[in-house]
Design an enzyme around this catalytic site. Structure first.
Site, PDB file in Angstrom:
ATOM      1  N   TRP A 140      59.169  37.705 155.655  1.00  0.00           N
ATOM      2  CA  TRP A 140      59.491  36.421 155.858  1.00  0.00           C
ATOM      3  C   TRP A 140      60.350  35.831 154.769  1.00  0.00           C
ATOM      4  O   TRP A 140      60.877  34.533 154.850  1.00  0.00           O
ATOM      5  CB  TRP A 140      58.214  35.415 156.086  1.00  0.00           C
ATOM      6  CG  TRP A 140      57.160  36.124 154.763  1.00  0.00           C
ATOM      7  CD1 TRP A 140      56.212  36.968 154.965  1.00  0.00           C
ATOM      8  CD2 TRP A 140      57.091  35.531 153.569  1.00  0.00           C
ATOM      9  NE1 TRP A 140      55.628  36.879 153.763  1.00  0.00           N
ATOM     10  CE2 TRP A 140      55.997  36.314 153.033  1.00  0.00           C
ATOM     11  CE3 TRP A 140      58.043  34.670 152.736  1.00  0.00           C
ATOM     12  CZ2 TRP A 140      55.861  36.026 151.380  1.00  0.00           C
ATOM     13  CZ3 TRP A 140      57.753  34.501 151.433  1.00  0.00           C
ATOM     14  CH2 TRP A 140      56.653  35.055 150.808  1.00  0.00           C
ATOM     15  N   GLU A 238      61.638  49.530 151.491  1.00  0.00           N
ATOM     16  CA  GLU A 238      61.905  48.479 150.353  1.00  0.00           C
ATOM     17  C   GLU A 238      60.711  47.861 150.029  1.00  0.00           C
ATOM     18  O   GLU A 238      60.604  46.759 151.084  1.00  0.00           O
ATOM     19  CB  GLU A 238      63.275  47.670 150.697  1.00  0.00           C
ATOM     20  CG  GLU A 238      63.873  47.159 149.531  1.00  0.00           C
ATOM     21  CD  GLU A 238      63.305  45.700 149.060  1.00  0.00           C
ATOM     22  OE1 GLU A 238      62.350  46.146 148.064  1.00  0.00           O
ATOM     23  OE2 GLU A 238      63.725  44.705 149.733  1.00  0.00           O
ATOM     24  N   CYS A 272      61.389  40.090 145.768  1.00  0.00           N
ATOM     25  CA  CYS A 272      61.049  41.455 145.252  1.00  0.00           C
ATOM     26  C   CYS A 272      61.824  41.910 144.171  1.00  0.00           C
ATOM     27  O   CYS A 272      61.446  42.548 143.205  1.00  0.00           O
ATOM     28  CB  CYS A 272      61.299  42.628 146.348  1.00  0.00           C
ATOM     29  SG  CYS A 272      62.704  42.870 146.830  1.00  0.00           S
TER      30      CYS A 272
END
Length: 461
Positions: A140, A238, A272
């Site tokens: 998201w 990932e 990330c």
């Protein structure tokens, strides 16, 4: 189809605006029969799509780029309403998606040209063929970008795609399918499935699914890799990151503050590749923290649709609660709070911690939110050791006045990317991905389009 045990008939999911916690929209979950039908339709579409020329695929992806630009205000509003990103960042995200579409429209054919290899054959070469239906499970935090950086190279290589998006951004997922339809792609080349996580993972086992790409948490990566491995299917993961921002004594402090601030607070820290551990040289530590903290104090919550807003809520209340736990745990173990540290629903105040050490949640765990933990270091050797003292290996930012000294030691950083005097970011021209618990495989650039192709050896004598 695959062994889906539960009946999904009549199930609904809701998207909730994290700014005001109001339900935006409800959506019907795909039933088992509908899921099976979508997979079959996409698989059928593959056999025609793989025969289309690169020029035709390029035309369609340039058209998709145009659709994204034309509708960027609508799509940005949906991003902001579903996950709380400030509207200026949502607009930039949609524009970046248009860029990656154009990039692969222009470069895919050259990337996938057969590679001639001299052997004792009359002719020998490697030909790159698509695999078929590629299944994408997406998060998201960048609801458009994560999908398009998968879809552009994957479809340009001749594959077809099925998207299972995070349920809190379901409108965005349907918008993305709309982009391909409006751009004129053949029917069923790209489809969206609305599924809960349990049933989404079962889709991997379907015999028509040839590979899976996941962007998500470490826990999700373990689950997806296990299922894909048991089915002998390739996967690209990932996952999370705990990127260090290293500030050395010879750095330009003001520039390093700007770099670190952007690295930490872009997307309200929900990235990330965000800078999540600040390793600052003792000689400049106090100055750096003071200037950084002053910028943090200027960040104020405001309606995310306001163009002046630079910080938003976290995407869900439970995510803010998780950050709250990590900060409180670190304070209990000796970290000192300079700014922030309070929560209101999904809003978590931009926060600065000092005196952070290994063993604290703020050092050991991924901080997926607006929290900057500071660690004092003595030299580059200690910086490298602490940077590598992580289960993750996605990227590192190094602020320095001596780039040559860092280039000599790039190989010592256990990361997928090393950015010098710039924060880690994705770029269609550069491969993107990590090592260790940050996952495996690469997206974007040449390496990204080679992830889901069959490198076929052809030998003629």
């Amino acid at each position: 189809m695959c062994n889906l045990a539960a009946n999904l008939e009549g199930m609904k999911v809701s998207s909730v605006n994290p700014w005001n916690l109001k339900v935006i929209e409800e959506f019907n979950v795909h039933s088992i029969e509908e899921t099976d039908s979508v997979i079959q339709d996409v698989n059928d579409a593959f056999y025609e799509w793989r025969t289309t020329s690169f020029s035709e695929r390029s035309r369609l992806f340039n058209a998709a780029s145009d659709v994204l630009v034309k509708n960027k205000n609508k799509y940005a509003q949906h991003i902001t309403s579903e996950m709380g990103k400030p509207i200026v960042e949502s607009l930039a995200e949609v524009e970046k998606c248009a860029w990656v579409c154009r990039f692969y429209a222009e470069n895919a054919e050259s990337f996938l040209q057969p590679k001639e290899i001299e052997t004792d054959a009359q002719r020998s070469f490697v030909k790159y063929d698509p695999l078929g239906v590629i299944y994408a499970i997406m998060p998201w935090n960048f609801p458009f970008w994560q999908v398009f950086r998968f879809a552009a190279p994957t479809l340009m290589a001749g594959n077809v795609g099925i998207l299972k998006h995070a349920l809190n951004v379901t409108r965005c997922a349907l918008d993305i399918e709309e982009v391909f339809v409006e751009a004129g792609f053949p029917q069923n080349v790209f489809r969206t499935l609305i599924l809960d996580n349990d049933h989404a993972s079962k889709v991997i086992e379907h015999p028509m699914i040839k590979a899976v790409s996941l962007t998500g948490s470490e826990r999700a990566g373990v689950a997806v890799a296990s299922i894909a491995g048991a089915s002998l299917k390739p996967s690209l993961l990932e996952l999370g990151g705990s990127n260090a921002v290293i500030v050395l004594k010879d750095a330009d402090v003001d520039q390093a503050v700007d770099t670190g601030f952007k690295a930490r607070f872009l997307n309200t820290g929900q990235s990330c590749i965000a800078g999540k551990r600040f390793l600052v040289a003792d000689e400049v530590f106090d100055e750096y923290v003071e200037k950084f903290n002053a910028k943090v104090r200027e960040l104020k919550f405001n309606e995310p649709t306001d163009s002046s807003t630079r910080i938003g809520p976290l995407a869900r209340v439970d995510l803010a609660e998780g950050i709250e736990r990590q900060v409180n745990d670190s304070i209990e173990k000796g970290a000192r709070l300079l700014t922030g540290g309070t929560r209101d629903g999904a809003k978590y105040d931009p926060t600065v911690l000092v005196d952070v050490e290994p063993g604290m949640a703020a050092f050991d765990e991924e901080l997926f939110g607006p929290v900057a933990p500071f660690i004092r270091i003595q030299d580059l050797d200690e910086a490298i050791d602490l940077s590598n003292d992580s289960n993750y290996g996605l990227g590192v930012t190094i602020c320095t006045g001596d780039t040559d000294a860092i280039l000599e030691r790039v190989g010592e950083f256990e990361e997928g990317a090393v950015f010098i005097n710039e924060f880690v970011k994705s770029d269609p021209r550069l491969p993107f991905g990590g090592i260790k618990n940050s996952g495996y495989g690469r997206e974007l650039a040449l390496e990204g389009i080679l992830e889901f192709v069959n490198a076929k050896t052809v030998y003629v004598k």
